[in-house]
Design a protein around this motif. Sequence first.
Motif, PDB file in Angstrom:
ATOM      1  N   LEU A   1       0.818  -1.220   0.000  1.00 25.40           N
ATOM      2  CA  LEU A   1       0.000   0.000   0.000  1.00 25.40           C
ATOM      3  C   LEU A   1       0.846   1.262   0.000  1.00 25.40           C
ATOM      4  O   LEU A   1       0.650   2.145  -0.829  1.00 25.40           O
ATOM      5  CB  LEU A   1      -0.901   0.024   1.237  1.00 25.40           C
ATOM      6  N   VAL A   2       1.772   1.348   0.961  1.00 23.13           N
ATOM      7  CA  VAL A   2       2.501   2.612   1.094  1.00 23.13           C
ATOM      8  C   VAL A   2       3.377   2.892  -0.127  1.00 23.13           C
ATOM      9  O   VAL A   2       3.810   4.018  -0.333  1.00 23.13           O
ATOM     10  CB  VAL A   2       3.376   2.671   2.376  1.00 23.13           C
ATOM     11  N   ARG A   3       3.613   1.859  -0.926  1.00 22.78           N
ATOM     12  CA  ARG A   3       4.403   2.068  -2.132  1.00 22.78           C
ATOM     13  C   ARG A   3       3.539   2.321  -3.365  1.00 22.78           C
ATOM     14  O   ARG A   3       4.064   2.477  -4.458  1.00 22.78           O
ATOM     15  CB  ARG A   3       5.287   0.840  -2.388  1.00 22.78           C
ATOM     16  N   SER A   4       2.217   2.332  -3.158  1.00 22.40           N
ATOM     17  CA  SER A   4       1.354   2.493  -4.337  1.00 22.40           C
ATOM     18  C   SER A   4       0.833   3.926  -4.420  1.00 22.40           C
ATOM     19  O   SER A   4       0.605   4.575  -3.404  1.00 22.40           O
ATOM     20  CB  SER A   4       0.176   1.520  -4.246  1.00 22.40           C
ATOM     21  N   ARG A   5       0.670   4.412  -5.657  1.00 19.41           N
ATOM     22  CA  ARG A   5       0.145   5.773  -5.839  1.00 19.41           C
ATOM     23  C   ARG A   5      -1.304   5.858  -5.381  1.00 19.41           C
ATOM     24  O   ARG A   5      -1.719   6.844  -4.795  1.00 19.41           O
ATOM     25  CB  ARG A   5       0.219   6.158  -7.321  1.00 19.41           C
ATOM     26  N   GLU A   6      -2.061   4.802  -5.664  1.00 22.50           N
ATOM     27  CA  GLU A   6      -3.497   4.830  -5.330  1.00 22.50           C
ATOM     28  C   GLU A   6      -3.702   5.133  -3.854  1.00 22.50           C
ATOM     29  O   GLU A   6      -4.564   5.906  -3.477  1.00 22.50           O
ATOM     30  CB  GLU A   6      -4.184   3.481  -5.629  1.00 22.50           C
ATOM     31  N   PHE A   7      -2.873   4.496  -3.043  1.00 22.58           N
ATOM     32  CA  PHE A   7      -3.063   4.652  -1.607  1.00 22.58           C
ATOM     33  C   PHE A   7      -2.959   6.117  -1.196  1.00 22.58           C
ATOM     34  O   PHE A   7      -3.726   6.612  -0.374  1.00 22.58           O
ATOM     35  CB  PHE A   7      -2.032   3.820  -0.842  1.00 22.58           C
ATOM     36  N   TRP A   8      -2.015   6.821  -1.766  1.00 22.62           N
ATOM     37  CA  TRP A   8      -1.799   8.215  -1.360  1.00 22.62           C
ATOM     38  C   TRP A   8      -2.773   9.167  -2.038  1.00 22.62           C
ATOM     39  O   TRP A   8      -2.907  10.309  -1.620  1.00 22.62           O
ATOM     40  CB  TRP A   8      -0.355   8.621  -1.640  1.00 22.62           C
ATOM     41  N   LEU A   9      -3.444   8.687  -3.098  1.00 19.81           N
ATOM     42  CA  LEU A   9      -4.297   9.606  -3.861  1.00 19.81           C
ATOM     43  C   LEU A   9      -5.795   9.361  -3.713  1.00 19.81           C
ATOM     44  O   LEU A   9      -6.576  10.294  -3.603  1.00 19.81           O
ATOM     45  CB  LEU A   9      -3.937   9.519  -5.354  1.00 19.81           C
ATOM     46  N   LEU A  10      -6.201   8.103  -3.708  1.00 20.66           N
ATOM     47  CA  LEU A  10      -7.639   7.819  -3.774  1.00 20.66           C
ATOM     48  C   LEU A  10      -8.367   8.129  -2.466  1.00 20.66           C
ATOM     49  O   LEU A  10      -7.859   7.836  -1.387  1.00 20.66           O
ATOM     50  CB  LEU A  10      -7.882   6.347  -4.138  1.00 20.66           C
ATOM     51  N   PRO A  11      -9.557   8.716  -2.613  1.00 19.55           N
ATOM     52  CA  PRO A  11     -10.328   9.043  -1.408  1.00 19.55           C
ATOM     53  C   PRO A  11     -10.717   7.812  -0.600  1.00 19.55           C
ATOM     54  O   PRO A  11     -10.891   7.897   0.616  1.00 19.55           O
ATOM     55  CB  PRO A  11     -11.580   9.737  -1.947  1.00 19.55           C
ATOM     56  N   GLU A  12     -10.835   6.658  -1.224  1.00 20.11           N
ATOM     57  CA  GLU A  12     -11.286   5.494  -0.463  1.00 20.11           C
ATOM     58  C   GLU A  12     -10.276   5.048   0.594  1.00 20.11           C
ATOM     59  O   GLU A  12     -10.596   4.260   1.477  1.00 20.11           O
ATOM     60  CB  GLU A  12     -11.634   4.326  -1.400  1.00 20.11           C
ATOM     61  N   PHE A  13      -9.058   5.582   0.504  1.00 19.16           N
ATOM     62  CA  PHE A  13      -8.057   5.234   1.523  1.00 19.16           C
ATOM     63  C   PHE A  13      -7.883   6.325   2.578  1.00 19.16           C
ATOM     64  O   PHE A  13      -6.977   6.258   3.401  1.00 19.16           O
ATOM     65  CB  PHE A  13      -6.703   4.960   0.866  1.00 19.16           C
ATOM     66  N   ALA A  14      -8.755   7.330   2.508  1.00 18.65           N
ATOM     67  CA  ALA A  14      -8.555   8.509   3.363  1.00 18.65           C
ATOM     68  C   ALA A  14      -8.422   8.133   4.831  1.00 18.65           C
ATOM     69  O   ALA A  14      -7.534   8.610   5.536  1.00 18.65           O
ATOM     70  CB  ALA A  14      -9.699   9.491   3.164  1.00 18.65           C
ATOM     71  N   SER A  15      -9.296   7.250   5.281  1.00 15.66           N
ATOM     72  CA  SER A  15      -9.274   6.925   6.707  1.00 15.66           C
ATOM     73  C   SER A  15      -7.984   6.191   7.093  1.00 15.66           C
ATOM     74  O   SER A  15      -7.415   6.426   8.143  1.00 15.66           O
ATOM     75  CB  SER A  15     -10.508   6.096   7.042  1.00 15.66           C
ATOM     76  N   LEU A  16      -7.517   5.298   6.243  1.00 18.00           N
ATOM     77  CA  LEU A  16      -6.290   4.569   6.564  1.00 18.00           C
ATOM     78  C   LEU A  16      -5.063   5.476   6.518  1.00 18.00           C
ATOM     79  O   LEU A  16      -4.067   5.221   7.180  1.00 18.00           O
ATOM     80  CB  LEU A  16      -6.091   3.410   5.581  1.00 18.00           C
ATOM     81  N   ARG A  17      -5.139   6.550   5.703  1.00 14.41           N
ATOM     82  CA  ARG A  17      -3.987   7.457   5.581  1.00 14.41           C
ATOM     83  C   ARG A  17      -3.829   8.360   6.788  1.00 14.41           C
ATOM     84  O   ARG A  17      -2.760   8.901   7.016  1.00 14.41           O
ATOM     85  CB  ARG A  17      -4.170   8.343   4.342  1.00 14.41           C
ATOM     86  N   GLU A  18      -4.902   8.514   7.546  1.00 16.25           N
ATOM     87  CA  GLU A  18      -4.875   9.454   8.659  1.00 16.25           C
ATOM     88  C   GLU A  18      -3.675   9.255   9.563  1.00 16.25           C
ATOM     89  O   GLU A  18      -3.381   8.139   9.978  1.00 16.25           O
ATOM     90  CB  GLU A  18      -6.136   9.281   9.521  1.00 16.25           C
ATOM     91  N   GLY A  19      -2.998  10.344   9.867  1.00 17.64           N
ATOM     92  CA  GLY A  19      -1.897  10.278  10.829  1.00 17.64           C
ATOM     93  C   GLY A  19      -0.595   9.764  10.259  1.00 17.64           C
ATOM     94  O   GLY A  19       0.413   9.709  10.943  1.00 17.64           O
ATOM     95  N   LEU A  20      -0.584   9.370   8.991  1.00 16.73           N
ATOM     96  CA  LEU A  20       0.629   8.768   8.457  1.00 16.73           C
ATOM     97  C   LEU A  20       1.688   9.786   8.067  1.00 16.73           C
ATOM     98  O   LEU A  20       2.802   9.421   7.759  1.00 16.73           O
ATOM     99  CB  LEU A  20       0.308   7.906   7.236  1.00 16.73           C
TER     100      LEU A  20
END
Length: 689
Positions: free
Chosen positions: A662-681
């Motif tokens: 995940l952390v190496r993928s562009r989608e993770f950092w860009l897509l809204p569906e990952f917003a909650s998982l990105r929190e605090g990172l």
Amino acid sequence: MERDPRAWQDPLARPVTFLPGVGPRRARALESLGIRSIGDLLYHYPFRYEDLRLRRPGEWEDGRRVAVEGTVAGKPRVSRGGRVPVVAVPMDVQGIRIHAVWFRQAYVLERLTRYRRWRLAGRWQAARRSLVVEHMEPVSEGGAGHSVHAGRIVPVYQTSGDLRPKWLRTWIASALKEAEPHLVDPLPWRWRAKLGLMDKAEALREIHFPRDWERLGRARERLVYEECLRFQLPLQCARWRQKSRRAPALRLTRREWEEFLAALPFSPTEGQRRVLRAVAAEIAGHAPMRRLILGDVGSGKTVIAAAALFAAAMSGGQGVLLAPTEILAEQHARTLSGWFAGFSFPVWLLTGGTDRAERTRCFADISAGRPGILVGTHAVLGHVPYSALRVAVCDEQQRFGVVQRMALLRPNESIHLLSMSATPIPRTLAMALFGDVDVSFLPARPETPGRRVTRWLPLEREEEVVLELRQRLSRGERAYVVAPAIGRPGEQPESKKDVLSLFDWFREQLAGFAVGLLHGRMSPGEKERVMRAFAEGAIQALVATTVVEVGVDVPEATMMVIYHAERFGLSQLHQLRGRIGRSGQDAVCFVLTGPLTDIARQRIEAFQAVNDGYLLAKKDLELRGPGDWAGLAQSGWPDFALFDPIRDEIWMRRAKHHAHHLVRSREFWLLPEFASLREGLAVSGEGIH
Ligand code: ADP
Ligand code: MG
């Protein structure tokens, strides 16, 4: 389909007083459990379940709790046989006539006349064909209705003060209803589908009010997986950034290492030497050390920390040691000052109790780049103006959340980092959990001259314990007495379960000795004071709850008495036993038990026979029932509520793998569906164990 984050956040953030039946007083009681909002209630998971599904009469076991649904079949009668009023009423339950009985609850009379059909839970007494009712709930006409207290698998929650377990159940049920429409699953649905995971709302509902064991298991897996993923994401981020760092190489001469060994009051064991060599070799290189030392309580991890800190100071830099409590910090400072008294560098101690002038002096030294070792708690280490930090050590690492550990590295990520933990986990899991570090295992020290025996007695034989206590205390030794619950002041003790009544009792039994009291409802300051008095000998016998678990070393403590040992997890018992006989004297751990189920008996037998934290943790898991888990939460891991290192290894592995990608993928950092998982990172940090 990104929604406004506030749309789901708001209902969860509402204060608990929003719920019917929760006023300011109960809200305060909830706060002592760390519960302030509706969301906090949802994450206050049960620690146990009771199977109170309705059973046919043929399945009722004598003396056990059962739940039944029946109809009032006659007039209720009140008798005053003894001193207490007894209410009895005949009931028809699936064609069988029984007597429902209440003690001391004359008020149920009135309720019994209002409704005819009832759901009851209580103890079945086969010989008298009577049910001693503990819980009653009217059944609405024309359907079973939605019950939360009986006629189902019932959740059992940790409570506090005079919060009734029943209230918690009711409030959590309303909190669920309140929050459910607003819950957005942090895991994208495609991903959930691939892993076969429940959605979040369903998982929360089932973890609290499971329909059956199978669904409970799946709900738990779903929530455990999310915990693991949220744990791994920052680690994997950090690891990704770590590659390019260069740390100062700390090369000590052979002579200097010999001086270190000579400064110790003992000769390290072969196991300690092996780990010492690994650490010395690692910090001599430019790759930042990220190493975790796993070793059972008493295995002697402190000396490893001391070596790394020594290397920092001897090579002209600074080292810092982070401890979870003030008293532990003080103890480490004392130990290190003693060992390093013959060297020119200082050992500074910084805790909440350090006065201003002292702190200013210490900060001045540190910012001026003076070599030395700083010991402290996390509350104070955030503001230190390091100028030459080379080594950081985190003791009892599991007590700190990922974020707190990260803070250790905030001043400078290019340093060597060592962590220490006594969590009993297998090697393979350690690798998965702490994927960004190297792990060293420190074997238990072969028991030095003294012996530690475990003696198991029924509660009725506590006189023998008192006798032994008096003997040991008069020889100048110290003792712990541990109870499973706190209790309520001024209330009749039900038995020897609560620490308050036990304290009163022991004060009488041990007249002439100094008896102290320690429990989780005391303020941190009070706790520290009591613990310190015990460490210094002003208190000789300490009556406590499991708050004494944390690794404070009181070498004079040679006796541990555990009341109602059947109510503790095996790992917990083992941690407690590890608190005594730490300097080689003869020590004894008494386990006192009440009436035991088969399983409980097997657990205590295992505890008596096995003296290895990891084996006990495994045994504990084997003996636990389907809805019965303790997990890491109870041993104080802030990152986890449900994750159990023995049971859930596979989920941690999966989460690690997913987080890595995940952390190496562009989608993770860009897509809204990952917003909650990105929190605090966004927090920076690396290799944070
Ligand atoms: P841990 O932190 O792993 O629980 P400690 O480092 O506090 O254990 O050590 C426990 C006790 O054992 C301490 O009193 C310590 O001085 C003592 N100890 C450690 N290593 C040795 C050794 N090699 N020989 C004798 N005593 C030791
Ligand atoms: Mg320790």
